[in-house]
Every structure is written in structure tokens, then in C-alpha cells.
Scaffold this active site. Structure first.
Site, PDB file in Angstrom:
ATOM      1  N   LYS A  39       0.846  -1.187   0.000  1.00 62.12           N
ATOM      2  CA  LYS A  39       0.000   0.000   0.000  1.00 62.12           C
ATOM      3  C   LYS A  39       0.885   1.241   0.000  1.00 62.12           C
ATOM      4  CE  LYS A  39      -4.042   1.734   2.565  1.00 62.12           C
ATOM      5  NZ  LYS A  39      -5.002   1.416   3.626  1.00 62.12           N
ATOM      6  N   SER A 114      -9.529   1.147   2.537  1.00 60.79           N
ATOM      7  CA  SER A 114      -8.741   1.994   1.675  1.00 60.79           C
ATOM      8  C   SER A 114      -7.595   1.255   0.983  1.00 60.79           C
ATOM      9  CB  SER A 114      -8.170   3.154   2.494  1.00 60.79           C
ATOM     10  OG  SER A 114      -7.345   2.661   3.530  1.00 60.79           O
ATOM     11  N   SER A 138      -9.669  -1.397   6.558  1.00 60.27           N
ATOM     12  CA  SER A 138      -9.148  -1.219   5.209  1.00 60.27           C
ATOM     13  C   SER A 138      -8.440  -2.412   4.610  1.00 60.27           C
ATOM     14  CB  SER A 138      -8.203  -0.032   5.176  1.00 60.27           C
ATOM     15  OG  SER A 138      -8.963   1.122   5.093  1.00 60.27           O
TER      16      SER A 138
HETATM   17  N1  GLN Z   1     -13.317   3.307   6.083  1.00 60.39           N
HETATM   18  C1  GLN Z   1     -12.633   3.620   7.285  1.00 60.39           C
HETATM   19  C2  GLN Z   1     -12.247   5.085   7.284  1.00 60.39           C
HETATM   20  O1  GLN Z   1     -12.528   5.733   6.343  1.00 60.39           O
HETATM   21  C3  GLN Z   1     -11.433   2.732   7.478  1.00 60.39           C
HETATM   22  C4  GLN Z   1     -10.292   3.102   6.644  1.00 60.39           C
HETATM   23  C5  GLN Z   1      -8.996   2.452   7.041  1.00 60.39           C
HETATM   24  O2  GLN Z   1      -8.973   1.406   7.707  1.00 60.39           O
HETATM   25  N2  GLN Z   1      -7.908   3.066   6.644  1.00 60.39           N
HETATM   26  O3  GLN Z   1     -11.669   5.580   8.190  1.00 60.39           O
END
Ligand code: GLN
Length: 442
Positions: A39, A114, A138
Site C-alpha cells: 500500500k 482503503s 481497510s
Molecule cells: N473506512 C474507514 C475510514 O474511512 C477505514 C479506513 C482504514 O482502515 N484506513 O476511516
């Protein structure tokens, strides 16, 4: 597909799916025992690292994140940095300041977020493992939307050194792959205490003789609000687990519905302080009118390069930490976090894992996402955030397909440091589940 073929076709594959922001130029896999991607919020010396943000364009880190360094030391070749929501702020990877990855089962749909690019790479590239990061789901969300396995370990299991912070008390680095056996294989490589990250722990080793998963608890609250297709696929999967000899109980987990609001208070509080360092002086973009007063320079720079969701989270997180409001929001959210942990401990005292669908629906179409409000998208995380605020290890496995052929995932949550029961489940499940790989043609 051989590793050399993958490398020679990388640009072509990426042209179709947009999973990578940066890619290796090297077309030879000589000397590498495996290929991996990571990532783009994990720093890498040989590739630009932007964390999905325009503000970091041009940032070339001077060091590797510990997790990347460990993968390289084990013989891995880093082939690309995967597209993501800006700084991890999102559920569909559409909140990116850069490129948006496309779902391998339908290019008009999102990969989840994400770590969307990581899940896409794991689904599309043969024999591929990708490092993802979960703050509030994510890893599991995109794993579920792209039909692959994904694990986020116990908080503290993997060093966060070199991770571009979203929420320091929540961020966890984990693994995504189309192969269940990869979860254990690569988690073993990246896990371990690291002097460079004080929140990484001295920790129990993964066992080789790990115990099998014998029982799961399904919170009643976790089966509410599901789409018809997810409900049906989950029901079939639970029947399958029973056939595999696993005891299934239905339990109450009242804290589940409070976890999502608490998460968004905690995560934005931490994120808003983390973003303070991006002012156009130290990392990434540094163009701007230097004749301005310093705070005008910072403001104009941040206004120009942060995306809408990053700005929303700065506002939200600053508000929840402010004198006069912090007890009502931040301190309250910390109390909820404790209640969620207690609920898991109570249920996991008698069960090996807590089980629910990973996401309440399958990968949405981009045009439908554009009609969703920020709150709609936050609400979609109600099944993935509880384990994340508890710091408990959790894993999504593919468990079915909807009427459009889009993958459905289910998520197992184990007690702290008990990743081994998740590994055993993934490997047993893989033998039972009829996985339908996406049709890939560059
Ligand atoms: N969807 C969640 C957020 O927007 C989790 C995102 C993540 O784990 N980076 O914070």
C-alpha cells in the site's frame, strides 16, 4: 504466469485496473523468491510514496518501512505501490487524490478501501501477495469486495515504522492474497518487535501446531442491515461451517452499534493531528508563493492539495479534541472502545472467533458511490470497525458471489495474539470454498 511475465505485463495490467500508483521499471525477477506490492502509505526507498495524496507528490522516502524491509530481506521484490484512499480515509478507494483502482470482477465498480489497490493486485496477479494497512477495516473491506483473503493482525504485532500515520492507536499492517496459506507465510515475515516502533510488542510466536477453530459466535447485531445477496451467501457459509464441524452460536454484542460512531471520533481525532505536518515544507510538493506570511502559505498550500475528505476529517477531528467538546466526544469514544473490548473478551472466552459478514453489501458501482454522503460511507463500516478499535486480529475470507457475480466476504475476529486460529480457519475454508477467480486479460 512466471514472475518475469508478470513484470513484463505490469504496465498493461495496470492500464486496465489502476491498482498501482508507482511501479518497478525492472522487467527481470532474477534473484527474487517472490513478488509483492505494498500500500502506498508504506515508505519505500525506490518508489515515490504518496499515501494517495496530491500533497505528497514527489516524496521519495530515504528509508524503507520495516514491513517492506522485512519482505525484501526474505527475498521479495517490491513491484508496485498500490492505490488507496487519501491517507486511508475511505471505504471505496475513491477518495484518492491520485488514481482509483477498478474492481477485477467489474471495472465499473470499486475495489473497496482503503487498501483497494492491494486487494485488486492480489486478485488479478497470479501468485501475488500485497501488504495492506487497516485503521478501521481497510484490509478486510477490499479483500471482501475483490474476493481475496485478507488479515489485519493484533495491534502491535507488526512494526508501524515507515507507515504514514492515519490513527496511531489503530493502524495495523497486514496481508492480502488470493491464497489462504499466504496469510501465515507472510505474516510470519513481517511480524515482530521493532526498536524503531515503540508500539510494536514482544509477542507470542505464531505456532506451527496451531489449534483448529472449533466454535464461532455470530452477534445478532452483526446480521442486521445486510443486502439480500450478502444475507443469502452468509447463511450458506454458516451452513458450510456447521458441516465442517464448527459449533455456531448466536450471541448478543450490544456494543457493536456504538463502535462505528466511536471509531470516527477516535480516528479523526488522531488523523487531524497527523495531517498537521503537511505544510509544503518537508515532504512532497513544495511549490507555493514563498512571499506569503507562513500561516497564509500553509493555508493556501493545504487548501490546494488536500482532498475534500481529508479536509472534512481535519475539521471533525479538531472539533472532537477541542476544549469544551473533548469530554463529550473524544473521552466518551475512549469509554466505548473499552466496552467493545470487554464485549469481545466476554464472547471470546467461550468461542474461538466472532463471525459476521465483512461488509453489508458487495462492491458498489462508481456512479452509486458518487451519490453517497460521507455519513452513508461511514455507516458501511459498522461491521469492520469494532475489531479495529479493539485491536483484535481479524480476517476476511471470500464466501460467495451475488447475483451479478460480485464477491461476498465474511470476517472472523479472534482474541488478541490468536492469529493462529484465523490461519487454520482460512486454510480449512479454502478447501471447502469454490473460489471463482476474476477473468483477467490485460
Ligand atoms: N473506512 C474507514 C475510514 O474511512 C477505514 C479506513 C482504514 O482502515 N484506513 O476511516
Amino acid at each position: 504466469m512466471s514472475a518475469d511475465t508478470v513484470l513484463s505485463k505490469l504496465k498493461e495490467i495496470n492500464g486496465k485496473y489502476s491498482m498501482f500508483h508507482a511501479m518497478t521499471e525492472d522487467t527481470s525477477a532474477d534473484g527474487a523468491s517472490f513478488l509483492f506490492s505494498a500500500k502506498d502509505n508504506l515508505t519505500s526507498m525506490d518508489m515515490e510514496t504518496c499515501s494517495g495524496s496530491k500533497i505528497l507528490i514527489g516524496y521519495r522516502p530515504a528509508f524503507d518501512a520495516t514491513s517492506i524491509a522485512k519482505m525484501r530481506a526474505a527475498g521479495g521484490k517490491l513491484i508496485g505501490k498500490t492505490n488507496m484512499d487519501e491517507f486511508g480515509f475511505g471505504t471505496f478507494s475513491t477518495n484518492s487524490g491520485l488514481e482509483v483502482p477498478r474492481n477485477p470482477y467489474d471495472l465499473e465498480r470499486a475495489c473497496g478501501g482503503s487498501s483497494g489497490g492491494s486487494a485488486c493486485a492480489a486478485a488479478v496477479i497470479e501468485d501475488h501477495v500485497s501488504l495492506g494497512v487497516s485503521t478501521g477495516g481497510s484490509i478486510c473491506c477490499p479483500a471482501s469486495f475483490c474476493g481475496v483473503y485478507g488479515i489485519a493482525p493484533t495491534y502491535g504485532r507488526v512494526s508501524r515504522y515507515g507507515l504514514i500515520d492515519y490513527g496511531n492507536s489503530l493502524d495495523k499492517i497486514g496481508v492480502l492474497s488470493a491464497k489462504a496459506t499466504d496469510l501465515k507465510k507472510y505474516m510470519k515475515i513481517i511480524a515482530g518487535k521493532d526498536e524503531k516502533d515503540p508500539t510494536s510488542c514482544v509477542q507470542p510466536e505464531f505456532r506451527t501446531d496451531y489449534r483448529m477453530m472449533k466454535s464461532v459466535a455470530i452477534p445478532k447485531e452483526g446480521t442486521e442491515g445486510l443486502s439480500k445477496d450478502v444475507e443469502a451467501a452468509f447463511k450458506d457459509s454458516v451452513e458450510n461451517l456447521v458441516r465442517m464441524g464448527i459449533d455456531v452460536d448466536y450471541v448478543d454484542m450490544p456494543s457493536l452499534k456504538y463502535a462505528m460512531p466511536a471509531y470516527y471520533v477516535l480516528a479523526t481525532s488522531e488523523a487531524s493531528t497527523n495531517l498537521a505536518r503537511y505544510v509544503g515544507m518537508r515532504y512532497g510538493q513544495q511549490e507555493g508563493d514563498l512571499s506569503l506570511k507562513f500561516d497564509d502559505y500553509f493555508t493556501s498550500f493545504r487548501s490546494q492539495y488536500f482532498g475534500d475528505e481529508a479536509k472534512r476529517r481535519i475539521l471533525l477531528g479538531t472539533f472532537t479534541r477541542m476544549v469544551g467538546f473533548r469530554d463529550r466526544y473524544y473521552a466518551k469514544a475512549l469509554q466505548v472502545r473499552k466496552v467493545v473490548i470487554d464485549d469481545y473478551k466476554r464472547i471470546l472466552a467461550d468461542h474461538d472467533a466472532v463471525l459476521a459478514p465483512t461488509m453489508p453489501f458487495t462492491a458498489p458501482r462508481f456512479d452509486d458511490i458518487s451519490k453517497m454522503s460521507a455519513l452513508d460511507s461511514y455507516k458501511a463500516d459498522y461491521l469492520t470497525v469494532p475489531a479495529n478499535i479493539a485491536g483484535t486480529p481479524h480476517m476476511s475470507v471470500p464466501c460467495g458471489y451475488d447475483s451479478n457475480g460480485m464477491p461476498v466476504g465474511m470476517q472472523f475476529v479472534a482474541d488478541h495474539w490468536n492469529e493462529d486460529v484465523l490461519f487454520s480457519m482460512a486454510e480449512d475454508w479454502e478447501k471447502e470454498f469454490d473460489m471463482k477467480a476474476p477473468e483477467v486479460g490485460a
